[in-house]
Scaffold this motif. Structure first.
Motif, PDB file in Angstrom:
ATOM      1  N   ARG A  45     -16.012   4.596  -8.869  1.00 12.76           N
ATOM      2  CA  ARG A  45     -15.728   3.295  -8.701  1.00 12.76           C
ATOM      3  C   ARG A  45     -15.284   3.244  -7.163  1.00 12.76           C
ATOM      4  NH1 ARG A  45     -11.959  -0.110 -12.865  1.00 12.76           N
ATOM      5  NH2 ARG A  45     -13.703   0.625 -14.240  1.00 12.76           N
ATOM      6  N   GLU A  46     -15.686   2.187  -6.486  1.00 14.09           N
ATOM      7  CA  GLU A  46     -15.219   2.163  -5.200  1.00 14.09           C
ATOM      8  C   GLU A  46     -14.946   0.561  -4.677  1.00 14.09           C
ATOM      9  OE1 GLU A  46     -18.732   2.197  -2.387  1.00 14.09           O
ATOM     10  OE2 GLU A  46     -19.896   0.756  -3.566  1.00 14.09           O
ATOM     11  N   GLY A  47     -13.837   0.476  -3.806  1.00 17.79           N
ATOM     12  CA  GLY A  47     -13.293  -0.850  -3.262  1.00 17.79           C
ATOM     13  C   GLY A  47     -14.367  -1.595  -2.661  1.00 17.79           C
ATOM     14  N   VAL A  48     -14.273  -2.770  -2.824  1.00 19.03           N
ATOM     15  CA  VAL A  48     -15.195  -3.707  -2.306  1.00 19.03           C
ATOM     16  C   VAL A  48     -14.573  -4.309  -1.092  1.00 19.03           C
ATOM     17  CG1 VAL A  48     -16.960  -5.579  -2.216  1.00 19.03           C
ATOM     18  CG2 VAL A  48     -16.907  -3.585  -3.958  1.00 19.03           C
ATOM     19  N   ALA A  49     -13.619  -5.314  -1.785  1.00 15.30           N
ATOM     20  CA  ALA A  49     -12.789  -6.340  -0.862  1.00 15.30           C
ATOM     21  C   ALA A  49     -11.463  -6.379  -1.137  1.00 15.30           C
ATOM     22  CB  ALA A  49     -13.652  -7.490  -0.460  1.00 15.30           C
ATOM     23  N   ALA A  50     -10.581  -6.697  -0.673  1.00 15.02           N
ATOM     24  CA  ALA A  50      -9.167  -7.061  -0.991  1.00 15.02           C
ATOM     25  C   ALA A  50      -8.541  -8.050  -0.296  1.00 15.02           C
ATOM     26  CB  ALA A  50      -8.323  -5.645  -0.877  1.00 15.02           C
ATOM     27  N   ILE A  51      -7.637  -8.793  -0.821  1.00 13.74           N
ATOM     28  CA  ILE A  51      -6.854  -9.705  -0.168  1.00 13.74           C
ATOM     29  C   ILE A  51      -5.507  -9.720  -0.416  1.00 13.74           C
ATOM     30  CG2 ILE A  51      -7.267 -11.523  -2.002  1.00 13.74           C
ATOM     31  CD1 ILE A  51      -7.469 -13.560   0.083  1.00 13.74           C
ATOM     32  N   ASP A  52      -4.366  -9.810   0.405  1.00 12.49           N
ATOM     33  CA  ASP A  52      -3.264  -9.684   0.213  1.00 12.49           C
ATOM     34  C   ASP A  52      -2.303 -11.131   0.211  1.00 12.49           C
ATOM     35  OD1 ASP A  52      -2.566  -8.700   3.661  1.00 12.49           O
ATOM     36  OD2 ASP A  52      -2.319 -10.695   2.719  1.00 12.49           O
ATOM     37  N   THR A  57      -7.429  -9.943   4.777  1.00 11.58           N
ATOM     38  CA  THR A  57      -8.433  -9.397   4.082  1.00 11.58           C
ATOM     39  C   THR A  57      -9.036  -8.190   4.572  1.00 11.58           C
ATOM     40  OG1 THR A  57     -10.134 -10.704   5.352  1.00 11.58           O
ATOM     41  CG2 THR A  57      -9.564 -11.745   3.226  1.00 11.58           C
ATOM     42  N   THR A  58      -9.605  -7.112   3.663  1.00  9.20           N
ATOM     43  CA  THR A  58     -10.125  -6.062   3.995  1.00  9.20           C
ATOM     44  C   THR A  58     -11.479  -5.764   3.380  1.00  9.20           C
ATOM     45  OG1 THR A  58      -7.854  -4.918   4.175  1.00  9.20           O
ATOM     46  CG2 THR A  58      -9.605  -3.524   3.925  1.00  9.20           C
ATOM     47  N   TYR A  59     -12.350  -5.078   4.099  1.00  6.81           N
ATOM     48  CA  TYR A  59     -13.786  -4.894   3.400  1.00  6.81           C
ATOM     49  C   TYR A  59     -14.308  -3.509   3.692  1.00  6.81           C
ATOM     50  CZ  TYR A  59     -14.059 -10.076   3.430  1.00  6.81           C
ATOM     51  OH  TYR A  59     -13.734 -11.387   3.244  1.00  6.81           O
ATOM     52  N   ALA A  60     -14.897  -3.322   2.767  1.00  8.45           N
ATOM     53  CA  ALA A  60     -15.656  -1.784   2.728  1.00  8.45           C
ATOM     54  C   ALA A  60     -16.738  -1.955   3.830  1.00  8.45           C
ATOM     55  CB  ALA A  60     -16.272  -1.609   1.366  1.00  8.45           C
ATOM     56  N   VAL A  61     -16.824  -0.767   4.570  1.00 10.86           N
ATOM     57  CA  VAL A  61     -17.967  -0.862   5.432  1.00 10.86           C
ATOM     58  C   VAL A  61     -19.515  -1.371   5.142  1.00 10.86           C
ATOM     59  CG1 VAL A  61     -19.162   0.452   7.036  1.00 10.86           C
ATOM     60  CG2 VAL A  61     -16.836   0.907   6.969  1.00 10.86           C
ATOM     61  N   ALA A  96      -9.374  -6.772  -9.788  1.00 10.18           N
ATOM     62  CA  ALA A  96      -8.090  -6.085  -9.915  1.00 10.18           C
ATOM     63  C   ALA A  96      -6.790  -6.873  -9.263  1.00 10.18           C
ATOM     64  CB  ALA A  96      -8.073  -4.574  -9.477  1.00 10.18           C
ATOM     65  N   SER A  97      -5.662  -6.464  -9.818  1.00  9.96           N
ATOM     66  CA  SER A  97      -4.540  -7.278  -9.160  1.00  9.96           C
ATOM     67  C   SER A  97      -3.233  -6.339  -9.278  1.00  9.96           C
ATOM     68  CB  SER A  97      -4.383  -8.542  -9.800  1.00  9.96           C
ATOM     69  OG  SER A  97      -3.504  -8.401 -11.110  1.00  9.96           O
ATOM     70  N   GLY A  98      -2.293  -6.677  -8.568  1.00 13.38           N
ATOM     71  CA  GLY A  98      -0.986  -5.944  -8.785  1.00 13.38           C
ATOM     72  C   GLY A  98       0.242  -6.343  -7.808  1.00 13.38           C
ATOM     73  N   GLU A  99       1.347  -5.634  -7.973  1.00  7.57           N
ATOM     74  CA  GLU A  99       2.554  -6.259  -7.360  1.00  7.57           C
ATOM     75  C   GLU A  99       2.518  -5.645  -5.872  1.00  7.57           C
ATOM     76  OE1 GLU A  99       3.529  -6.190 -11.789  1.00  7.57           O
ATOM     77  OE2 GLU A  99       2.626  -4.845 -10.378  1.00  7.57           O
ATOM     78  N   TRP A 100       1.786  -4.623  -5.675  1.00 10.26           N
ATOM     79  CA  TRP A 100       2.072  -3.844  -4.173  1.00 10.26           C
ATOM     80  C   TRP A 100       0.623  -3.822  -3.662  1.00 10.26           C
ATOM     81  CZ3 TRP A 100       3.754  -1.660  -9.100  1.00 10.26           C
ATOM     82  CH2 TRP A 100       5.448  -1.780  -9.383  1.00 10.26           C
ATOM     83  N   ALA A 101       0.711  -3.595  -2.428  1.00 10.52           N
ATOM     84  CA  ALA A 101      -0.421  -3.595  -1.582  1.00 10.52           C
ATOM     85  C   ALA A 101      -1.255  -2.363  -1.997  1.00 10.52           C
ATOM     86  CB  ALA A 101      -0.279  -3.769  -0.233  1.00 10.52           C
ATOM     87  N   SER A 102      -2.409  -2.184  -2.059  1.00  8.53           N
ATOM     88  CA  SER A 102      -3.299  -1.075  -2.438  1.00  8.53           C
ATOM     89  C   SER A 102      -4.423  -1.234  -1.630  1.00  8.53           C
ATOM     90  CB  SER A 102      -3.412  -1.243  -4.000  1.00  8.53           C
ATOM     91  OG  SER A 102      -2.413  -0.833  -4.849  1.00  8.53           O
ATOM     92  N   GLY A 103      -4.862  -2.233  -0.895  1.00  8.28           N
ATOM     93  CA  GLY A 103      -6.189  -2.231  -0.272  1.00  8.28           C
ATOM     94  C   GLY A 103      -7.217  -2.018  -1.125  1.00  8.28           C
ATOM     95  N   LEU A 104      -8.083  -0.789  -0.624  1.00  5.63           N
ATOM     96  CA  LEU A 104      -9.415  -0.733  -1.347  1.00  5.63           C
ATOM     97  C   LEU A 104      -9.135   0.610  -2.246  1.00  5.63           C
ATOM     98  CD1 LEU A 104     -12.008  -1.414   1.229  1.00  5.63           C
ATOM     99  CD2 LEU A 104     -11.190  -2.840  -0.535  1.00  5.63           C
ATOM    100  N   ARG A 105      -8.005   0.960  -2.326  1.00  9.17           N
ATOM    101  CA  ARG A 105      -7.733   2.147  -3.397  1.00  9.17           C
ATOM    102  C   ARG A 105      -7.438   1.436  -4.763  1.00  9.17           C
ATOM    103  NH1 ARG A 105      -2.768   4.003  -2.618  1.00  9.17           N
ATOM    104  NH2 ARG A 105      -2.133   2.060  -1.432  1.00  9.17           N
ATOM    105  N   ALA A 106      -7.980   2.365  -5.863  1.00 11.23           N
ATOM    106  CA  ALA A 106      -8.002   1.883  -7.210  1.00 11.23           C
ATOM    107  C   ALA A 106      -6.764   1.932  -7.850  1.00 11.23           C
ATOM    108  CB  ALA A 106      -9.082   2.731  -8.049  1.00 11.23           C
ATOM    109  N   ALA A 107      -5.610   1.785  -7.031  1.00 12.16           N
ATOM    110  CA  ALA A 107      -4.105   1.969  -7.613  1.00 12.16           C
ATOM    111  C   ALA A 107      -3.477   0.424  -8.153  1.00 12.16           C
ATOM    112  CB  ALA A 107      -3.365   2.332  -6.502  1.00 12.16           C
ATOM    113  N   TYR A 108      -4.493  -0.257  -8.435  1.00 12.30           N
ATOM    114  CA  TYR A 108      -3.937  -1.774  -9.128  1.00 12.30           C
ATOM    115  C   TYR A 108      -3.607  -1.652 -10.552  1.00 12.30           C
ATOM    116  CZ  TYR A 108      -5.621  -3.880  -4.876  1.00 12.30           C
ATOM    117  OH  TYR A 108      -5.995  -4.199  -3.388  1.00 12.30           O
TER     118      TYR A 108
END
Length: 121
Positions: A45-52, A57-61, A96-108
């Protein structure tokens, strides 16, 4: 309890577009940080895009410049606009969602069931 329900997947030809949606419900804090991930058969599994929570926003290359993540805070819906799709974008896409910033890491903490995107050449 947090629920994430994805929709909008489908089959499209290369060069086409799709918009994924993720309807979110639950504690507001659990929706502060949200992201889209994808997993192709036989791959991790890979991160594609994240929003805080501030809209940053953060995007995978591989998707930068082609995909856009956004969130409707009033409706608690997360979007992923995907343009110029390529066959290598074929995968199951997860919200995915979570209470803390995880960016593109699968830590949600919370994950949806996924929606399939298939891009043919």
């Amino acid at each position: 309890q947090v629920q994430l329900v994805e929709s909008g997947g489908g089959s499209v030809q290369a060069g086409g577009s799709l918009r994924l949606s993720c309807a979110a419900s639950g504690a507001r804090a659990a929706l502060n940080y949200m992201a889209w991930f994808r997993q192709a058969p036989g791959k991790e599994r890979e991160g594609v895009a994240a929003i805080d929570t501030y809209g940053g926003t953060t995007y995978a290359v591989p998707v930068k410049g082609r995909f856009t993540i956004s969130k409707d805070n009033a409706k608690n819906i997360l979007y992923l606009q995907m343009n110029s799709l390529k066959p290598e974008d074929t995968a199951m896409y997860y919200c995915a969602s979570g209470e803390w910033a995880s960016g593109l890491r699968a830590a949600y903490n919370y994950w949806g069931q996924g929606t399939q995107v298939t891009v043919s050449s």
